[in-house]
Design an enzyme around this catalytic site. Sequence first.
Site, PDB file in Angstrom:
ATOM      1  N   THR A  74       0.834  -1.191   0.000  1.00  0.00           N
ATOM      2  CA  THR A  74       0.000   0.000   0.000  1.00  0.00           C
ATOM      3  C   THR A  74       0.879   1.256   0.000  1.00  0.00           C
ATOM      4  O   THR A  74       1.947   1.265   0.598  1.00  0.00           O
ATOM      5  CB  THR A  74      -0.953   0.042   1.218  1.00  0.00           C
ATOM      6  OG1 THR A  74      -1.659  -1.192   1.307  1.00  0.00           O
ATOM      7  CG2 THR A  74      -1.952   1.169   1.105  1.00  0.00           C
ATOM      8  N   TRP A  81      -2.814  -4.826   7.690  1.00  0.00           N
ATOM      9  CA  TRP A  81      -3.747  -5.930   7.505  1.00  0.00           C
ATOM     10  C   TRP A  81      -5.143  -5.337   7.392  1.00  0.00           C
ATOM     11  O   TRP A  81      -5.791  -4.990   8.376  1.00  0.00           O
ATOM     12  CB  TRP A  81      -3.629  -6.902   8.677  1.00  0.00           C
ATOM     13  CG  TRP A  81      -4.322  -8.214   8.465  1.00  0.00           C
ATOM     14  CD1 TRP A  81      -5.206  -8.540   7.482  1.00  0.00           C
ATOM     15  CD2 TRP A  81      -4.180  -9.383   9.278  1.00  0.00           C
ATOM     16  NE1 TRP A  81      -5.628  -9.834   7.622  1.00  0.00           N
ATOM     17  CE2 TRP A  81      -5.017 -10.380   8.721  1.00  0.00           C
ATOM     18  CE3 TRP A  81      -3.432  -9.683  10.420  1.00  0.00           C
ATOM     19  CZ2 TRP A  81      -5.128 -11.655   9.278  1.00  0.00           C
ATOM     20  CZ3 TRP A  81      -3.548 -10.946  10.963  1.00  0.00           C
ATOM     21  CH2 TRP A  81      -4.379 -11.918  10.400  1.00  0.00           C
ATOM     22  N   GLY A  82      -5.621  -5.217   6.162  1.00  0.00           N
ATOM     23  CA  GLY A  82      -6.802  -4.432   5.863  1.00  0.00           C
ATOM     24  C   GLY A  82      -8.055  -4.852   6.593  1.00  0.00           C
ATOM     25  O   GLY A  82      -8.895  -4.007   6.945  1.00  0.00           O
ATOM     26  N   VAL A 107     -11.143  -7.336  -1.222  1.00  0.00           N
ATOM     27  CA  VAL A 107     -10.848  -5.909  -1.167  1.00  0.00           C
ATOM     28  C   VAL A 107     -10.543  -5.551   0.279  1.00  0.00           C
ATOM     29  O   VAL A 107     -11.263  -5.970   1.192  1.00  0.00           O
ATOM     30  CB  VAL A 107     -12.031  -5.063  -1.684  1.00  0.00           C
ATOM     31  CG1 VAL A 107     -11.747  -3.575  -1.482  1.00  0.00           C
ATOM     32  CG2 VAL A 107     -12.288  -5.355  -3.159  1.00  0.00           C
ATOM     33  N   GLY A 108      -9.484  -4.799   0.495  1.00  0.00           N
ATOM     34  CA  GLY A 108      -9.110  -4.389   1.842  1.00  0.00           C
ATOM     35  C   GLY A 108      -9.599  -3.006   2.188  1.00  0.00           C
ATOM     36  O   GLY A 108     -10.595  -2.510   1.662  1.00  0.00           O
ATOM     37  N   ASP A 109      -8.866  -2.342   3.074  1.00  0.00           N
ATOM     38  CA  ASP A 109      -9.305  -1.056   3.604  1.00  0.00           C
ATOM     39  C   ASP A 109      -8.965   0.133   2.711  1.00  0.00           C
ATOM     40  O   ASP A 109      -9.589   1.191   2.837  1.00  0.00           O
ATOM     41  CB  ASP A 109      -8.675  -0.828   4.977  1.00  0.00           C
ATOM     42  CG  ASP A 109      -7.150  -0.734   4.898  1.00  0.00           C
ATOM     43  OD1 ASP A 109      -6.529  -1.715   4.401  1.00  0.00           O
ATOM     44  OD2 ASP A 109      -6.565   0.280   5.293  1.00  0.00           O
ATOM     45  N   THR A 143      -1.989   1.650   6.274  1.00  0.00           N
ATOM     46  CA  THR A 143      -1.337   0.547   5.589  1.00  0.00           C
ATOM     47  C   THR A 143      -1.190  -0.610   6.560  1.00  0.00           C
ATOM     48  O   THR A 143      -0.709  -0.418   7.678  1.00  0.00           O
ATOM     49  CB  THR A 143       0.047   0.940   5.044  1.00  0.00           C
ATOM     50  OG1 THR A 143       0.742  -0.244   4.640  1.00  0.00           O
ATOM     51  CG2 THR A 143       0.891   1.678   6.072  1.00  0.00           C
TER      52      THR A 143
END
Length: 312
Positions: free
Chosen positions: A179, A231-232, A208-210, A229
Amino acid sequence: MTSSPFALAIHGGAGVIERERLSAEEEAAIRADLDRALEAGYRVLRDGGSALDAAQAAVVALEESPRFNAGKGAVFDAEGRHELDASLMDGRTRRAGAVAGVATIRNPIKLAREVMEHSPHVMLIGAGAENFADTRPGIERVPNDWFDTDARHAQLLETQARERAEADAANLKGKYFGTVGAVALDMHGHLAAATSTGGMTNKKWGRVGDSPLIGCGTWADAHCAVSGTGWGEFFIRNAVAHDIAARIAYGGASLQEAADAVILRVVPESGGDGGAIAIDAQGNIALPFNTSGMYRGWIATDGSRGTAIFSS
């Protein structure tokens, strides 16, 4: 109209970054790319441009580097392809734009800006986002393999081999980093944040993450701007970017107090890890992380600047 000092901070991802595996040449190249991104944002701010333009310019520079998990350096998913996410937010207006799961957009952060300014929506995903891109001049489409790099392919193979060998394959803590992001304060006192990512190596099922989720990986208001940035999943569950801002707006915390509380306590206590960059309306900068390293850089209101990877 009088102008005030401006400031900028960027990150190129937090995670397990091992000193012994980072050669002097690699570290120099990473720092040079961080410096280029800082300079891209600095030029905008120096010339009286907006915080939003500066944050976007810095992230575009990071997306163009193969050394970070965004744009050209995006990681591979489980099918050997790339799906990219990005978002940005204007603290002055709280307008925001985001894209997720795009596969042919050279600079996803540019498309997120187009979503914000030229659509009635905040987030577009996948093929729909790419169809929208075709309606907007200046958005470059590239083949998916344009994002390929040898280093990321080796990382995919290593991750898949480890997954086959480990019984606890679902435990992703410390097994990624990536990220990119930027936060900026312009000379007019306005704030903005931008974040872009290739997601998680070997991700499956359209994960999809954060990073493209407003309030989770990206947030900006009149008090502060934040880009996360890590672990989403845990940044989503804890609405990390907005939590930092809320502690300032409603709890009276300082920027450093708020950022440290969320990144150094809330996230690890819930089982996650990562870092964030944040900036407030006075130009204070916070860069907390609970991993072994975070690629980062800053330009303070007094003009001093620097880059760093490890905590010391």
